[in-house]
Design a protein around this motif. Sequence first.
Motif, PDB file in Angstrom:
ATOM      1  N   PHE A 146       1.098  -1.052  -0.143  1.00 48.02           N
ATOM      2  CA  PHE A 146       0.005   0.082  -0.077  1.00 48.02           C
ATOM      3  C   PHE A 146       0.926   1.222  -0.082  1.00 48.02           C
ATOM      4  O   PHE A 146       0.348   2.477   0.170  1.00 48.02           O
ATOM      5  N   TRP A 147       2.251   1.047  -0.057  1.00 50.30           N
ATOM      6  CA  TRP A 147       2.981   2.414  -0.117  1.00 50.30           C
ATOM      7  C   TRP A 147       4.435   1.849  -1.109  1.00 50.30           C
ATOM      8  O   TRP A 147       4.770   0.757  -1.013  1.00 50.30           O
ATOM      9  N   ASN A 148       5.142   2.914  -1.276  1.00 51.38           N
ATOM     10  CA  ASN A 148       6.351   2.758  -1.971  1.00 51.38           C
ATOM     11  C   ASN A 148       7.583   2.877  -1.027  1.00 51.38           C
ATOM     12  O   ASN A 148       7.675   3.691  -0.256  1.00 51.38           O
ATOM     13  N   ARG A 149       8.249   1.914  -1.028  1.00 55.03           N
ATOM     14  CA  ARG A 149       9.500   1.827  -0.160  1.00 55.03           C
ATOM     15  C   ARG A 149      10.617   2.329  -0.736  1.00 55.03           C
ATOM     16  O   ARG A 149      11.262   1.772  -1.860  1.00 55.03           O
ATOM     17  N   LEU A 155      27.221   5.857  -4.838  1.00 58.50           N
ATOM     18  CA  LEU A 155      28.153   5.294  -5.572  1.00 58.50           C
ATOM     19  C   LEU A 155      29.631   5.347  -4.854  1.00 58.50           C
ATOM     20  O   LEU A 155      29.974   6.310  -4.503  1.00 58.50           O
ATOM     21  N   ASP A 156      30.228   4.238  -4.700  1.00 59.25           N
ATOM     22  CA  ASP A 156      31.356   4.164  -4.190  1.00 59.25           C
ATOM     23  C   ASP A 156      32.500   4.198  -5.154  1.00 59.25           C
ATOM     24  O   ASP A 156      32.520   3.198  -5.845  1.00 59.25           O
ATOM     25  N   ALA A 157      33.243   5.367  -5.439  1.00 60.20           N
ATOM     26  CA  ALA A 157      33.979   5.582  -6.511  1.00 60.20           C
ATOM     27  C   ALA A 157      35.187   4.604  -6.510  1.00 60.20           C
ATOM     28  O   ALA A 157      35.564   4.204  -7.437  1.00 60.20           O
ATOM     29  N   ARG A 158      35.497   4.524  -5.154  1.00 62.68           N
ATOM     30  CA  ARG A 158      36.946   3.627  -5.146  1.00 62.68           C
ATOM     31  C   ARG A 158      36.457   2.024  -5.499  1.00 62.68           C
ATOM     32  O   ARG A 158      37.161   1.543  -6.425  1.00 62.68           O
ATOM     33  N   ALA A 159      35.402   1.570  -5.053  1.00 61.94           N
ATOM     34  CA  ALA A 159      34.931   0.181  -5.208  1.00 61.94           C
ATOM     35  C   ALA A 159      34.362   0.047  -6.566  1.00 61.94           C
ATOM     36  O   ALA A 159      34.338  -1.114  -7.194  1.00 61.94           O
ATOM     37  N   GLN A 160      33.834   1.056  -7.281  1.00 62.26           N
ATOM     38  CA  GLN A 160      33.008   1.133  -8.449  1.00 62.26           C
ATOM     39  C   GLN A 160      31.717   0.284  -8.170  1.00 62.26           C
ATOM     40  O   GLN A 160      31.586  -0.555  -9.057  1.00 62.26           O
ATOM     41  N   LYS A 161      31.120   0.443  -7.002  1.00 59.22           N
ATOM     42  CA  LYS A 161      29.729  -0.279  -6.828  1.00 59.22           C
ATOM     43  C   LYS A 161      29.060   0.689  -6.246  1.00 59.22           C
ATOM     44  O   LYS A 161      29.141   1.623  -5.537  1.00 59.22           O
ATOM     45  N   LEU A 162      27.709   0.406  -6.207  1.00 60.24           N
ATOM     46  CA  LEU A 162      26.422   0.973  -5.544  1.00 60.24           C
ATOM     47  C   LEU A 162      26.330   0.436  -4.031  1.00 60.24           C
ATOM     48  O   LEU A 162      26.553  -0.727  -4.050  1.00 60.24           O
ATOM     49  N   THR A 163      26.382   1.348  -3.082  1.00 64.07           N
ATOM     50  CA  THR A 163      26.161   0.986  -1.738  1.00 64.07           C
ATOM     51  C   THR A 163      25.048   1.131  -1.319  1.00 64.07           C
ATOM     52  O   THR A 163      24.709   2.331  -1.323  1.00 64.07           O
ATOM     53  N   HIS A 164      24.405   0.382  -0.594  1.00 56.74           N
ATOM     54  CA  HIS A 164      23.046   0.709   0.148  1.00 56.74           C
ATOM     55  C   HIS A 164      23.117   1.467   1.241  1.00 56.74           C
ATOM     56  O   HIS A 164      24.110   1.106   2.216  1.00 56.74           O
ATOM     57  N   VAL A 165      22.523   2.550   1.409  1.00 59.94           N
ATOM     58  CA  VAL A 165      22.505   3.138   2.843  1.00 59.94           C
ATOM     59  C   VAL A 165      21.440   2.866   3.517  1.00 59.94           C
ATOM     60  O   VAL A 165      19.951   3.250   3.381  1.00 59.94           O
ATOM     61  N   ARG A 166      21.586   1.982   4.571  1.00 61.37           N
ATOM     62  CA  ARG A 166      20.433   1.339   5.378  1.00 61.37           C
ATOM     63  C   ARG A 166      19.918   2.613   6.298  1.00 61.37           C
ATOM     64  O   ARG A 166      20.309   3.295   6.889  1.00 61.37           O
ATOM     65  N   GLN A 167      18.492   2.458   6.466  1.00 60.78           N
ATOM     66  CA  GLN A 167      17.708   3.406   7.112  1.00 60.78           C
ATOM     67  C   GLN A 167      16.987   2.683   8.349  1.00 60.78           C
ATOM     68  O   GLN A 167      16.617   1.579   8.018  1.00 60.78           O
ATOM     69  N   GLU A 168      16.799   3.207   9.330  1.00 63.47           N
ATOM     70  CA  GLU A 168      16.555   2.635  10.585  1.00 63.47           C
ATOM     71  C   GLU A 168      14.800   2.444  10.445  1.00 63.47           C
ATOM     72  O   GLU A 168      14.347   1.604  10.781  1.00 63.47           O
ATOM     73  N   LEU A 169      14.318   3.469   9.954  1.00 59.41           N
ATOM     74  CA  LEU A 169      12.879   3.577   9.549  1.00 59.41           C
ATOM     75  C   LEU A 169      12.756   3.939   8.121  1.00 59.41           C
ATOM     76  O   LEU A 169      13.547   4.786   7.417  1.00 59.41           O
ATOM     77  N   LEU A 170      11.432   3.437   7.413  1.00 60.98           N
ATOM     78  CA  LEU A 170      11.248   3.661   6.124  1.00 60.98           C
ATOM     79  C   LEU A 170       9.983   4.574   6.235  1.00 60.98           C
ATOM     80  O   LEU A 170       9.031   4.154   6.903  1.00 60.98           O
ATOM     81  N   ALA A 208       5.730   5.382   9.595  1.00 58.01           N
ATOM     82  CA  ALA A 208       6.964   4.773   9.076  1.00 58.01           C
ATOM     83  C   ALA A 208       7.067   3.313   9.329  1.00 58.01           C
ATOM     84  O   ALA A 208       5.886   2.618   9.919  1.00 58.01           O
ATOM     85  N   ALA A 209       7.779   2.595   8.660  1.00 57.99           N
ATOM     86  CA  ALA A 209       7.898   1.007   8.991  1.00 57.99           C
ATOM     87  C   ALA A 209       9.501   0.990   9.100  1.00 57.99           C
ATOM     88  O   ALA A 209      10.460   1.692   9.051  1.00 57.99           O
ATOM     89  N   ALA A 210       9.548  -0.342  10.051  1.00 59.03           N
ATOM     90  CA  ALA A 210      11.021  -0.492  10.528  1.00 59.03           C
ATOM     91  C   ALA A 210      11.500  -1.427   9.509  1.00 59.03           C
ATOM     92  O   ALA A 210      10.914  -2.338   9.047  1.00 59.03           O
ATOM     93  N   THR A 211      12.629  -0.998   9.508  1.00 60.17           N
ATOM     94  CA  THR A 211      13.525  -1.925   8.356  1.00 60.17           C
ATOM     95  C   THR A 211      13.970  -3.111   8.779  1.00 60.17           C
ATOM     96  O   THR A 211      14.288  -3.417   9.899  1.00 60.17           O
ATOM     97  N   PRO A 212      13.489  -4.381   7.851  1.00 63.45           N
ATOM     98  CA  PRO A 212      13.745  -5.541   8.488  1.00 63.45           C
ATOM     99  C   PRO A 212      15.237  -5.716   8.610  1.00 63.45           C
ATOM    100  O   PRO A 212      16.033  -5.124   8.059  1.00 63.45           O
ATOM    101  N   ASP A 213      15.645  -6.638   9.576  1.00 62.44           N
ATOM    102  CA  ASP A 213      17.156  -7.126   9.873  1.00 62.44           C
ATOM    103  C   ASP A 213      17.546  -7.813   8.667  1.00 62.44           C
ATOM    104  O   ASP A 213      18.863  -7.685   8.212  1.00 62.44           O
ATOM    105  N   LYS A 214      17.019  -8.400   7.933  1.00 66.11           N
ATOM    106  CA  LYS A 214      17.305  -8.953   6.552  1.00 66.11           C
ATOM    107  C   LYS A 214      16.362  -8.723   5.559  1.00 66.11           C
ATOM    108  O   LYS A 214      15.354  -8.236   5.772  1.00 66.11           O
ATOM    109  N   ASP A 215      16.919  -9.041   4.308  1.00 62.15           N
ATOM    110  CA  ASP A 215      15.836  -9.023   3.280  1.00 62.15           C
ATOM    111  C   ASP A 215      14.542  -9.447   3.234  1.00 62.15           C
ATOM    112  O   ASP A 215      14.391 -10.535   3.629  1.00 62.15           O
ATOM    113  N   GLY A 216      13.331  -8.711   2.904  1.00 58.37           N
ATOM    114  CA  GLY A 216      12.238  -9.196   2.939  1.00 58.37           C
ATOM    115  C   GLY A 216      11.140  -8.246   3.332  1.00 58.37           C
ATOM    116  O   GLY A 216      11.660  -7.187   3.339  1.00 58.37           O
ATOM    117  N   PRO A 217       9.779  -8.609   3.456  1.00 65.68           N
ATOM    118  CA  PRO A 217       9.088  -7.739   3.642  1.00 65.68           C
ATOM    119  C   PRO A 217       8.993  -6.939   5.083  1.00 65.68           C
ATOM    120  O   PRO A 217       9.535  -7.678   5.962  1.00 65.68           O
TER     121      PRO A 217
END
Length: 248
Positions: A146-149, A155-170, A208-217
Amino acid sequence: MTVRSHAMSIARRQKMCAFTVALLAAAQTWALEPKLQDSVDLDGDGKKEQVTLEPGTEGHFSVRVGSTVYKGRVLTNEAQGFTVVDVDASEPRKELLVHTIGDVDEQHRVVLLRFDGKRLSELGTLQEATEVKGNGIVLEDTWEGFWNRREKYVLDARAQKLTHVRQELLYVGIEGTVRSKSFPLQRTRTDTTPVANVAPGSKVLVVAAATPDKDGPVEWYLLKTSTGLLGWARIQTLVDEVELPFAG
């Protein structure tokens, strides 16, 4: 003001204008439809490379930039094409965003590729890249019933990768109406002490929603009652007891 300082001031303004134009160009590029081929300068050397995407079967695809080939696979998705985006407008390179479509929305993926003049490398794979504006940040929106997460990647320029910035709440920010049954809101996700019992027919704001500890709903949501109190409830409680714009 001296001639030198005046010249430096003009140079700074010109640099800022150039950066602003680059940001606008990135936003405009993002609005384009995916293509299977194009001619574009990806490595910033002033010369355009011929870019071709060849969809395969069972999620396979290949991208050719000049004589360089990248072979990738995303689930069993069908590659639809690519768009050219600019993740970091402060440097001359641009990136390819390969769009793939799964059988259901949750399986859609985009693959971000960068060409350094010699090889193509993957910066990251996301479900969606909602915003790419040239500031080194990619924002991703995924549907949570019912909402967009919204998630942030940098972008980590040294590693040349996208790094996820974890939020405590969404952030959610969706209002709903309590159905015919009252239910309690917990003090915390681990403390079941009731903060409030919402009244049938009253409005509640899903803050808000609590960010799960692992990937998932998402399992836990922070609600604000019509009396201004905050407490936690599980997703199943919202499904059963609150009228919200749920959609598949």
